[in-house]
Design an enzyme around this catalytic site. Sequence first.
Site, PDB file in Angstrom:
ATOM      1  N   LYS A  45       0.840  -1.205   0.000  1.00 17.64           N
ATOM      2  CA  LYS A  45       0.000   0.000   0.000  1.00 17.64           C
ATOM      3  C   LYS A  45       0.877   1.259   0.000  1.00 17.64           C
ATOM      4  CE  LYS A  45      -3.758  -2.545   2.147  1.00 17.64           C
ATOM      5  NZ  LYS A  45      -4.503  -2.987   3.319  1.00 17.64           N
ATOM      6  N   ASP A  97     -11.309   2.158   3.737  1.00 24.15           N
ATOM      7  CA  ASP A  97     -11.543   0.710   3.569  1.00 24.15           C
ATOM      8  C   ASP A  97     -12.995   0.448   3.173  1.00 24.15           C
ATOM      9  OD1 ASP A  97      -9.609  -1.272   3.806  1.00 24.15           O
ATOM     10  OD2 ASP A  97      -9.523  -1.125   5.992  1.00 24.15           O
ATOM     11  N   GLN A 155      -5.465  -2.011   9.790  1.00 20.94           N
ATOM     12  CA  GLN A 155      -5.205  -3.277   9.102  1.00 20.94           C
ATOM     13  C   GLN A 155      -5.719  -4.452   9.940  1.00 20.94           C
ATOM     14  OE1 GLN A 155      -3.826  -3.306   6.003  1.00 20.94           O
ATOM     15  NE2 GLN A 155      -3.930  -5.523   5.826  1.00 20.94           N
TER      16      GLN A 155
HETATM   17  N1  GUN Z   1      -6.555  -7.308   5.843  1.00 19.14           N
HETATM   18  C1  GUN Z   1      -6.612  -7.949   4.645  1.00 19.14           C
HETATM   19  N2  GUN Z   1      -7.208  -7.176   3.718  1.00 19.14           N
HETATM   20  C2  GUN Z   1      -7.546  -6.030   4.334  1.00 19.14           C
HETATM   21  C3  GUN Z   1      -8.174  -4.828   3.884  1.00 19.14           C
HETATM   22  O1  GUN Z   1      -8.584  -4.666   2.721  1.00 19.14           O
HETATM   23  N3  GUN Z   1      -8.321  -3.848   4.833  1.00 19.14           N
HETATM   24  C4  GUN Z   1      -7.904  -4.014   6.116  1.00 19.14           C
HETATM   25  N4  GUN Z   1      -8.098  -3.008   6.965  1.00 19.14           N
HETATM   26  N5  GUN Z   1      -7.315  -5.114   6.553  1.00 19.14           N
HETATM   27  C5  GUN Z   1      -7.128  -6.103   5.665  1.00 19.14           C
END
Ligand code: GUN
Length: 289
Positions: free
Chosen positions: A48, A117, A92
């Site tokens: 990211k 998200d 996350q």
């Molecule tokens: N863990 C795995 N995929 C994601 C996601 O798209 N967002 C978040 N916050 N955690 C994750």
Amino acid sequence: MSARVIDGRAAADKLLQSLAERVQELDPHLVVVQVGDDHASASYIAQKVKSAKAIGMRSTHKHLSATTTEKELLNVIDALNADDDVTGFIVQLPLPEHLSGIARSVIERIDPRKDVDGFTAINLGKMFQGTDTELLPPATPAGIIALLEYEELDFVGLHAVVIGRSNTVGKPLATMLLNRSATVTVCHSRTLDLPSLTRQADLLVAAVGIPQFVTADMVKPGAIVVDVGIHKSEGGLCGDVDFASVSQIATAITPVPGGVGPMTVAGLLRNCVRAKEIQLSLSKQAKSR
Ligand code: GUN
């Protein structure tokens, strides 16, 4: 027959490049909160941050210790909500064991205008209403839709079967496909006679979280297969689909890695740009009152 392999990296690059100019104009700032040291999370976050940098977007990785308490985490969220320099942030997942029971309330603490998200009830509810209010949809389903649009797939009337009912992928993806006039069946690991349903799919999405769960006998010849899973295996990474056998049956298939993963990141960064646009338009409205 051997399926065409859908290039998620190329599609993500195209989407990211389309954002770069808006990023320069709006200067959004993404914050990723990580609690603890989950190995997979660390690599997703690195992706990211790397992609944000590639399009000139500011990003901050806020890494909290594995012993962070509920109160400390909620205080961090409150501070990010209040910080005008932060456009959007995510926490996350998964959270460490001692916080996993409060994941939903942690998410709901996020200001929906900063929820890049797309996990809060407000943003999920807006997505539920239709395409015109899909403002900040969850990043993975949004990335899958964008990938299929890149492939010029016409969703209208096709039978999409989604295996998986998570709040982050299966349920929102089913909704977004319905919003685009697909006929949608949602199945999961407890569905009885799953192959009889998956074999009806023109578009089969595997988001069940079980390595190589989808085998060739579960796929209709000529189907498009999207693999959302990512697992470590002896031979490297694998998905929820048995790629070797299913690619003999399908017409197109996403690989792991290099399929849905890069599109999830692109979906997140697109949400961050949109969040900034929403915030600017709200503050303009407030000033004109
Ligand atoms: N863990 C795995 N995929 C994601 C996601 O798209 N967002 C978040 N916050 N955690 C994750």
